[in-house]
Each structure stands twice: as structure tokens, then as C-alpha cells.
Design a protein around this motif. Sequence first.
Motif, mmCIF file in Angstrom:
data_model
loop_
_atom_site.group_PDB
_atom_site.id
_atom_site.type_symbol
_atom_site.label_atom_id
_atom_site.label_comp_id
_atom_site.label_asym_id
_atom_site.label_seq_id
_atom_site.Cartn_x
_atom_site.Cartn_y
_atom_site.Cartn_z
ATOM 1 N N ARG A 76 0.832 -1.211 0.000
ATOM 2 C CA ARG A 76 0.000 0.000 0.000
ATOM 3 C C ARG A 76 0.866 1.260 0.000
ATOM 4 N N ILE A 77 1.966 1.233 0.739
ATOM 5 C CA ILE A 77 2.898 2.361 0.754
ATOM 6 C C ILE A 77 3.464 2.580 -0.651
ATOM 7 N N GLU A 78 3.954 1.511 -1.253
ATOM 8 C CA GLU A 78 4.553 1.622 -2.589
ATOM 9 C C GLU A 78 3.522 2.014 -3.635
ATOM 10 N N HIS A 79 2.347 1.409 -3.580
ATOM 11 C CA HIS A 79 1.279 1.730 -4.545
ATOM 12 C C HIS A 79 0.842 3.190 -4.401
ATOM 13 N N GLY A 80 0.880 3.718 -3.183
ATOM 14 C CA GLY A 80 0.490 5.097 -2.931
ATOM 15 C C GLY A 80 1.584 6.111 -3.238
ATOM 16 N N GLY A 81 2.745 5.626 -3.673
ATOM 17 C CA GLY A 81 3.841 6.535 -3.991
ATOM 18 C C GLY A 81 4.443 7.206 -2.765
ATOM 19 N N ILE A 82 4.313 6.559 -1.621
ATOM 20 C CA ILE A 82 4.838 7.110 -0.370
ATOM 21 C C ILE A 82 6.289 6.658 -0.231
ATOM 22 N N THR A 83 7.180 7.606 -0.040
ATOM 23 C CA THR A 83 8.586 7.270 0.133
ATOM 24 C C THR A 83 8.774 6.569 1.468
ATOM 25 N N HIS A 84 9.506 5.469 1.433
ATOM 26 C CA HIS A 84 9.817 4.760 2.677
ATOM 27 C C HIS A 84 11.316 4.546 2.747
ATOM 28 N N TYR A 85 11.798 4.286 3.960
ATOM 29 C CA TYR A 85 13.229 4.274 4.207
ATOM 30 C C TYR A 85 13.640 3.067 5.052
ATOM 31 N N GLY A 86 14.874 2.651 4.868
ATOM 32 C CA GLY A 86 15.411 1.548 5.639
ATOM 33 C C GLY A 86 16.106 1.980 6.910
ATOM 34 N N ASP A 87 16.004 3.264 7.248
ATOM 35 C CA ASP A 87 16.673 3.778 8.438
ATOM 36 C C ASP A 87 15.872 4.950 9.009
ATOM 37 N N PRO A 88 15.991 5.204 10.313
ATOM 38 C CA PRO A 88 15.199 6.265 10.936
ATOM 39 C C PRO A 88 15.655 7.678 10.561
ATOM 40 N N SER A 89 16.838 7.819 9.992
ATOM 41 C CA SER A 89 17.278 9.144 9.546
ATOM 42 C C SER A 89 16.815 9.435 8.113
ATOM 43 N N CYS A 90 16.071 8.492 7.537
ATOM 44 C CA CYS A 90 15.442 8.664 6.217
ATOM 45 C C CYS A 90 16.464 8.941 5.116
ATOM 46 N N GLN A 91 17.544 8.180 5.128
ATOM 47 C CA GLN A 91 18.584 8.318 4.109
ATOM 48 C C GLN A 91 18.540 7.199 3.077
ATOM 49 N N THR A 103 16.338 -11.959 15.048
ATOM 50 C CA THR A 103 16.246 -12.859 13.919
ATOM 51 C C THR A 103 14.965 -12.665 13.124
ATOM 52 N N GLY A 104 15.123 -12.366 11.859
ATOM 53 C CA GLY A 104 13.989 -12.314 10.954
ATOM 54 C C GLY A 104 13.172 -11.037 10.960
ATOM 55 N N ARG A 105 13.443 -10.089 11.830
ATOM 56 C CA ARG A 105 12.643 -8.867 11.894
ATOM 57 C C ARG A 105 12.942 -7.984 10.682
ATOM 58 N N ARG A 106 11.863 -7.524 10.038
ATOM 59 C CA ARG A 106 11.969 -6.573 8.924
ATOM 60 C C ARG A 106 11.191 -5.328 9.289
ATOM 61 N N GLY A 107 11.559 -4.205 8.699
ATOM 62 C CA GLY A 107 10.830 -2.979 8.958
ATOM 63 C C GLY A 107 11.142 -1.906 7.942
ATOM 64 N N THR A 108 10.358 -0.849 7.991
ATOM 65 C CA THR A 108 10.599 0.322 7.165
ATOM 66 C C THR A 108 9.963 1.536 7.837
ATOM 67 N N TYR A 109 10.450 2.697 7.468
ATOM 68 C CA TYR A 109 9.983 3.969 8.008
ATOM 69 C C TYR A 109 9.348 4.799 6.900
ATOM 70 N N PHE A 110 8.379 5.637 7.260
ATOM 71 C CA PHE A 110 7.774 6.568 6.318
ATOM 72 C C PHE A 110 7.198 7.731 7.113
ATOM 73 N N ARG A 111 7.004 8.850 6.447
ATOM 74 C CA ARG A 111 6.442 10.038 7.090
ATOM 75 C C ARG A 111 4.947 10.131 6.801
ATOM 76 N N ASP A 112 4.179 10.551 7.803
ATOM 77 C CA ASP A 112 2.752 10.795 7.587
ATOM 78 C C ASP A 112 2.570 12.245 7.120
ATOM 79 N N PRO A 113 1.354 12.660 6.809
ATOM 80 C CA PRO A 113 1.156 14.020 6.282
ATOM 81 C C PRO A 113 1.634 15.136 7.220
ATOM 82 N N ASP A 114 1.775 14.841 8.510
ATOM 83 C CA ASP A 114 2.216 15.843 9.476
ATOM 84 C C ASP A 114 3.700 15.730 9.814
ATOM 85 N N GLY A 115 4.405 14.843 9.140
ATOM 86 C CA GLY A 115 5.834 14.688 9.379
ATOM 87 C C GLY A 115 6.202 13.713 10.465
#
Length: 128
Positions: A76-91, A103-115
Motif C-alpha cells: 500500500r505504501i509503494e502503490h500510494g507513492g509514499i517514500t519509505h526508508y530503511g533507516d530512521p534518519s530517512c537516508q 532474527t527475521g525482523r523486517r521494517g521500514t519507516y515513512f512520514r505521515d502528512p504531518d511529518g
Amino acid sequence: MPAELNHTIVPARDPLASARFLAGILGLDVDPPVAHFTPVTLANQVSLDYDRLDDFEPHHYAFTLSEQEFDAALARIEHGGITHYGDPSCQQDGQIYRSKHRTGRRGTYFRDPDGHLMEILTPGGTGS
């Protein structure tokens, strides 16, 4: 009874739009208003109560999702064109992380409309 988080207030310039944004990513519904709050209730019954505020510092909110829910939210993030990041500094644009410590944990970060910095992550495997 041990202490449990019941709710937290999420400042937003447009509470309904921000609640809809997050609910859409997580595959949840926006609850009916409670006073001037726009709540989104999570599976563990903790609610995020969006409240109108014009000036605030962005916060960080993290959500544990099953592997399947994570894949659906990421789609849904990708389909919505929302930029997501592999790190909390959004680099690391367009990346997910894999935990070296859980072990096995995956994650990603993204900003909401308010930052606000939102994070979705899967539960860790054995030993997490």
C-alpha cells in the motif's frame, strides 16, 4: 492489574486526513469521533487519538505487523507513492531493514502528512 497503554494523542493539522492515512496503510478503520478526537484503534485496543494542533514537533510511532500484514502495508505504501526508508534518519530511500539483533525482523519507516515518523516492523523470530 499491570499497567497497559490505553491511548496516545497524535497531534495533526487535519486529524481526519492523518487518521485515514495511517488507517489506510495499516488496513484499519477510522473510529467514530470521540469528543474532538479522531481515533484509530489498534488490534491490542490501544487507540491513537488524532487531535488538531497547528504547531508541534513530529513524533515516532512504531507498529508491529505479521509478515503478511507487513507485506500488504508495504504494498500500500509503494502503490500510494509514499517514500519509505530503511533507516530512521530517512537516508535509505525505498529500502526495508532486516534486524541484525532480532532474527527475521523486517521494517521500514515513512512520514505521515504531518511529518511524524511512522515505522512498520515484523515480530522478531526466535531469540528476539
